[in-house]
Write an enzyme that holds these catalytic residues in place. Structure first.
Site, short mmCIF file in Angstrom:
data_model
loop_
_atom_site.label_atom_id
_atom_site.label_comp_id
_atom_site.label_asym_id
_atom_site.label_seq_id
_atom_site.Cartn_x
_atom_site.Cartn_y
_atom_site.Cartn_z
N GLY A 15 0.81 -1.21 0.00
CA GLY A 15 0.00 0.00 0.00
C GLY A 15 0.85 1.27 0.00
O GLY A 15 0.52 2.25 -0.69
N SER A 26 -3.43 -3.36 -0.67
CA SER A 26 -2.34 -4.07 -0.02
C SER A 26 -2.79 -5.48 0.32
O SER A 26 -3.89 -5.66 0.87
CB SER A 26 -1.95 -3.32 1.26
OG SER A 26 -1.02 -4.08 1.99
N CYS A 39 1.55 2.06 12.30
CA CYS A 39 2.70 2.79 11.77
C CYS A 39 3.11 3.93 12.68
O CYS A 39 4.24 4.38 12.66
CB CYS A 39 2.38 3.36 10.41
SG CYS A 39 1.58 2.17 9.37
#
Ligand code: PLP
Length: 379
Positions: A71, A197, A326
């Site tokens: 992604g 993704s 993340c």
């Protein structure tokens, strides 16, 4: 103590069918897909077959499927590639709640003097479409807005975005979290470019797709090979691509069942949490909102900092996250929750619980009980 995992928006376990495709390709003596000998031709055939399967599952032309490393790369290629193909004064229009893989490129471009217009959202994460329409009016624009938010589960009506942009603007959408969770109609939505993704839908980590509508203006951003129509040069990761195709195909097939079961469980989860934990608030769209992601619940408890709470819940056998995986090293509140214009304390305490295919009703009861106990025992 059994561990309860409720962090499937971060990644998902490899599906057995994808694992079989992965190992079959690893063990199958497939060569470099660009080589002309037999082993190379078998590698090429595996990539061709994967492209056909992804295209059929997504109901898009085969030449619109570009395999990437995931992604993040798809988002970078879409944004930098579309700007490279456009006029020098093309501006980027994006939202304040994008994933880091769009926000990062946008901030980088802004630091290099590219005009970036940030479109806000309301308190539940819905994009301000009037502001978007005004931002693109009368200028060449690349619009990059996500189909579904990974932290709060809000979604965007992509057709409506296209209507506001008109035919001239270039439209990219990060649909990484939409795939397999809600019906995804890439052709009907009017997007030029879209990022997917594999590891969010039971495929391997490190492989994804950039959908590029045939004829959509995009130029390469890396150089050195003719693979993937020269948009993504480099020797193809044949096993990962073969496994990604299987995972994407199954995820599309199972979307309705996933939606039905996870929305039932998230309703139970929210009911349980609000009755067990006084002062608990829901961030993002209401649970009964049919447009929301069915599997994602973001809540704030009055007990304070979410990162401390995530660590305490981990000790209690409950795996959840604060914001996106993340950003988990950061001490700042999530930029998504901050963009909702909610109280900063509430933003700092936002916990994301995301359900997967393997989530069970019993997991929900155990989660409510452990969360309640952990918060109840807070100093
Ligand atoms: N976009 C969204 C909305 C995501 O949730 C993620 C993963 O967290 C990505 C992009 C990045 O995808 P990948 O991990 O394949 O680079």
């Amino acid at each position: 103590m059994n561990r309860i995992h409720l962090d499937y928006n971060a990644t998902t376990p490899l599906r057995p069918e994808a694992r079989e495709a992965l190992l079959g390709a690893v063990d199958g003596g497939l060569g470099n897909a660009s080589s002309v000998h037999g082993a190379g031709r078998r590698g090429r055939a595996a990539v061709d077959e994967a492209r056909e399967r992804v295209a059929a599952a997504l109901e898009v032309p085969e030449d619109s499927v570009v395999f990437t490393s995931g992604g993040t790369e798809s988002n970078n290629l879409a944004i930098f590639g579309a700007l490279r193909a456009g006029p020098a004064d093309m501006c980027l229009v994006t939202s304040t709640i994008e994933h880091a893989a769009v926000q990062g490129p946008a901030l980088h471009l802004e630091s290099r003097s590219r005009e970036v217009r940030w479109i806000g959202v309301d308190a539940q994460g819905a994009l301000d479409l009037d502001a978007l329409g005004a931002a693109v009016a009368g200028r060449p624009a690349l619009v990059s807005v996500m189909g579904a938010n990974n932290e709060i589960g809000s979604t965007t009506d992509l057709r409506e975005v296209r209507a506001r942009i008109g035919e001239d603007g270039v439209f990219h959408s990060d649909v990484v979290q939409l795939l397999g969770k809600k019906h995804l109609d890439l052709t009907g939505s009017g997007v030029d470019l879209a990022s997917l993704s594999a590891h969010k839908v039971g495929g391997p980590i490190g492989v994804g797709v950039l959908f590029r509508r045939p004829g959509a203006p995009i130029a390469p951003t890396t150089f050195g090979g003719s693979q993937e129509a020269e948009l993504r040069p480099g020797t193809e990761n044949v096993p990962a691509i073969a496994a990604a195709a299987v995972a994407i195909e199954l995820a599309v097939k199972e979307t309705e069942a996933f939606q039905r079961e996870t929305s039932r469980l998230t309703a139970l989860l929210w009911d349980g949490l609000r009755s067990k934990v006084p002062g608990m608030s829901l961030n993002g769209p209401p649970i009964e909102d049919p447009t929301r992601l069915p599997n994602t619940v973001n809540v704030s408890a009055p007990a304070g900092d979410a990162r401390t709470l995530v660590a305490r819940l981990d000790l209690a056998g409950l795996e959840v996250s604060a914001g996106s995986a993340c950003a988990s090293g950061s001490l700042e509140p999530s930029h998504v929750l901050s963009a909702l214009a909610i109280d900063p304390e509430r933003a700092r305490s936002g916990l994301r619980l995301s359900l997967g295919k393997a989530s069970l009703e019993q997991d929900i009861h155990t989660c409510v009980e452990r969360l309640g106990r952990t918060l109840g025992g807070a100093p």
